[in-house]
Design an enzyme around this catalytic site. Structure first.
Site, PDB file in Angstrom:
ATOM      1  N   ASN A 104      43.659  42.726  38.282  1.00 18.83           N
ATOM      2  CA  ASN A 104      43.196  41.921  37.150  1.00 18.83           C
ATOM      3  C   ASN A 104      42.637  42.905  36.117  1.00 18.83           C
ATOM      4  O   ASN A 104      42.304  44.048  36.464  1.00 18.83           O
ATOM      5  CB  ASN A 104      42.159  40.875  37.599  1.00 18.83           C
ATOM      6  CG  ASN A 104      40.814  41.485  37.961  1.00 18.83           C
ATOM      7  OD1 ASN A 104      40.168  42.128  37.133  1.00 18.83           O
ATOM      8  ND2 ASN A 104      40.374  41.294  39.199  1.00 18.83           N
ATOM      9  N   ARG A 152      47.107  33.018  39.990  1.00 20.25           N
ATOM     10  CA  ARG A 152      46.988  33.308  41.422  1.00 20.25           C
ATOM     11  C   ARG A 152      47.442  32.141  42.303  1.00 20.25           C
ATOM     12  O   ARG A 152      48.033  32.339  43.348  1.00 20.25           O
ATOM     13  CB  ARG A 152      45.534  33.659  41.779  1.00 20.25           C
ATOM     14  CG  ARG A 152      44.980  34.879  41.047  1.00 20.25           C
ATOM     15  CD  ARG A 152      45.676  36.154  41.503  1.00 20.25           C
ATOM     16  NE  ARG A 152      45.120  37.329  40.862  1.00 20.25           N
ATOM     17  CZ  ARG A 152      44.134  38.061  41.357  1.00 20.25           C
ATOM     18  NH1 ARG A 152      43.578  37.732  42.497  1.00 20.25           N
ATOM     19  NH2 ARG A 152      43.712  39.128  40.710  1.00 20.25           N
ATOM     20  N   CYS A 194      32.096  34.496  43.346  1.00 19.81           N
ATOM     21  CA  CYS A 194      33.228  35.143  44.033  1.00 19.81           C
ATOM     22  C   CYS A 194      32.793  35.838  45.314  1.00 19.81           C
ATOM     23  O   CYS A 194      33.582  35.978  46.246  1.00 19.81           O
ATOM     24  CB  CYS A 194      33.852  36.242  43.173  1.00 19.81           C
ATOM     25  SG  CYS A 194      34.274  35.823  41.507  1.00 19.81           S
ATOM     26  N   HIS A 254      41.033  33.449  37.866  1.00 24.15           N
ATOM     27  CA  HIS A 254      40.556  32.463  38.839  1.00 24.15           C
ATOM     28  C   HIS A 254      39.673  31.469  38.085  1.00 24.15           C
ATOM     29  O   HIS A 254      38.904  31.881  37.194  1.00 24.15           O
ATOM     30  CB  HIS A 254      39.665  33.117  39.917  1.00 24.15           C
ATOM     31  CG  HIS A 254      40.402  33.811  41.020  1.00 24.15           C
ATOM     32  ND1 HIS A 254      39.945  34.994  41.570  1.00 24.15           N
ATOM     33  CD2 HIS A 254      41.524  33.486  41.712  1.00 24.15           C
ATOM     34  CE1 HIS A 254      40.778  35.370  42.540  1.00 24.15           C
ATOM     35  NE2 HIS A 254      41.742  34.477  42.637  1.00 24.15           N
TER      36      HIS A 254
HETATM   37  N1  ARG Z   1      39.448  42.118  42.561  1.00 24.04           N
HETATM   38  C1  ARG Z   1      39.506  40.771  43.034  1.00 24.04           C
HETATM   39  C2  ARG Z   1      40.857  40.143  42.669  1.00 24.04           C
HETATM   40  O1  ARG Z   1      41.394  40.456  41.646  1.00 24.04           O
HETATM   41  C3  ARG Z   1      38.371  39.990  42.475  1.00 24.04           C
HETATM   42  C4  ARG Z   1      38.307  38.601  43.015  1.00 24.04           C
HETATM   43  C5  ARG Z   1      37.170  37.816  42.439  1.00 24.04           C
HETATM   44  N2  ARG Z   1      37.095  36.567  43.044  1.00 24.04           N
HETATM   45  C6  ARG Z   1      37.026  35.394  42.409  1.00 24.04           C
HETATM   46  N3  ARG Z   1      36.887  34.318  43.118  1.00 24.04           N
HETATM   47  N4  ARG Z   1      37.118  35.322  41.097  1.00 24.04           N
HETATM   48  O2  ARG Z   1      41.394  39.349  43.396  1.00 24.04           O
END
Ligand code: ARG
Length: 308
Positions: A24, A151, A276, A180
């Site tokens: 991301n 995602r 998160c 997300h």
């Molecule tokens: N580096 C992780 C990803 O890109 C961060 C996830 C963060 N989680 C969230 N629920 N927003 O998947």
């Protein structure tokens, strides 16, 4: 099936946390690589501060062991959707994270063995859904708000609806930064919805406006959203979050919330913050109604595809 005891939430131990890849646009492996040792020390200190803040407001924190080579396990919001003692295991979009699934599956089975879960389901093959990070329970409206696009798949949401037997409002996420739902949307217990309109496809942004009374709808700017101030863990009126911009803090306080700020810059470096970094284990549709069916024998875990 007692529902008593303190509210329960999971975090993943930070031992193996690092930022080594980019899935991301917030992720900065170069910044991490400059001084990994001190980056790790800072991350551990911030993680501990989050854990103790959650404990201070009344949570029991369950710690999931981290695994070497799976740094994003640190974000268990993506492990599963858990609701009314039933769990749906996530399936990750990117290969960098798919290795987490087996470990989170084991953790859910462990919760079942400990009497904290009744049932575990898996999505049909080929479907992606990244857990509570893309599926947020709204206690006031009794629906899930679910993000899809970057995602999670839209198709996965019919399985979420069928499994949990609850309404699911599907919102298309339209930007790379807000990949997300929990990065750009928060439903608070008083019914307020905080959101960053620019993160959503036009029709999804309109859906939010149509569904939420205007006095409860709070739009944040791009700059405010970038502080991860919508990535909130709530317990009643207590909100745990990365330091919010002062306008947001004032709005929340005026509405009777208490903001507990924790510096989470080490995790924003990976595109995540307070929500998160946690997974609520004891969400119920109404905290006041005991939905336990007394006298029923407990189910065995069902790790199998959910029928469409
Ligand atoms: N580096 C992780 C990803 O890109 C961060 C996830 C963060 N989680 C969230 N629920 N927003 O998947």
């Amino acid at each position: 099936m007692a529902k008593s005891g303190s509210p329960r939430i999971a975090m993943t131990a930070p031992d193996h946390y690092e930022v080594t890849y980019t899935i991301n646009p917030w992720m900065q492996p170069d910044t991490w690589a400059r001084d990994p040792k001190s980056a790790n020390q800072t991350a551990r200190a911030q993680w501990l501060a989050l854990k103790s803040t959650l404990e201070r407001i009344g949570f029991t924190v369950d710690v999931i062991p981290g695994v070497a080579g799976l740094p994003d396990m640190l974000f268990p919001a993506n492990a599963a959707i858990i609701f009314e003692r039933r769990a749906m295991l996530a399936r990750f979009r990117y290969p960098q994270r798919t290795g987490e699934e087996a470990h989170f599956r084991r953790y859910l089975l462990d919760l079942h063995e400990r009497g904290l879960l009744d049932e575990i389901a898996e999505l049909s093959p080929g479907l992606n859904q990244e857990g509570a990070g893309d599926c947020i329970w709204d206690t006031k409206r009794e629906v899930f708000w679910a993000g899809f696009g970057p995602r999670s798949d839209a198709w996965a949401l019919s399985e979420v609806t069928n499994f949990f037997q609850r309404g699911v409002v599907a919102l298309l996420l339209a930007t790379e930064h807000y990949y997300h739902l929990d990065t750009c949307f928060k439903a608070l217990p008083g019914g307020e919805i905080l959101y960053f309109p620019g993160a959503f496809a036009e029709r999804s942004a309109k859906l939010i406006v149509d569904m939420v009374a205007s006095e409860l709808l709070i739009a944040v700017t791009a700059e405010e959203a970038a502080s991860f101030c919508l990535n909130i863990v709530e317990l009643g009126r207590d909100l745990v979050m990365a330091p919010p911009p002062s306008r947001i803090r004032t709005i929340l306080e005026e509405r009777g919330y208490r903001c507990h700020e924790v510096d989470l810059s080490s995790f924003i470096l990976s595109g995540g913050a307070a929500y998160c970094m946690t997974l609520r284990l004891d969400l119920l549709s109404s905290p006041h109604v005991d939905i336990a069916k007394e006298g029923e024998t407990s189910c065995s875990p069902r790790i199998s595809p959910t029928p469409l």
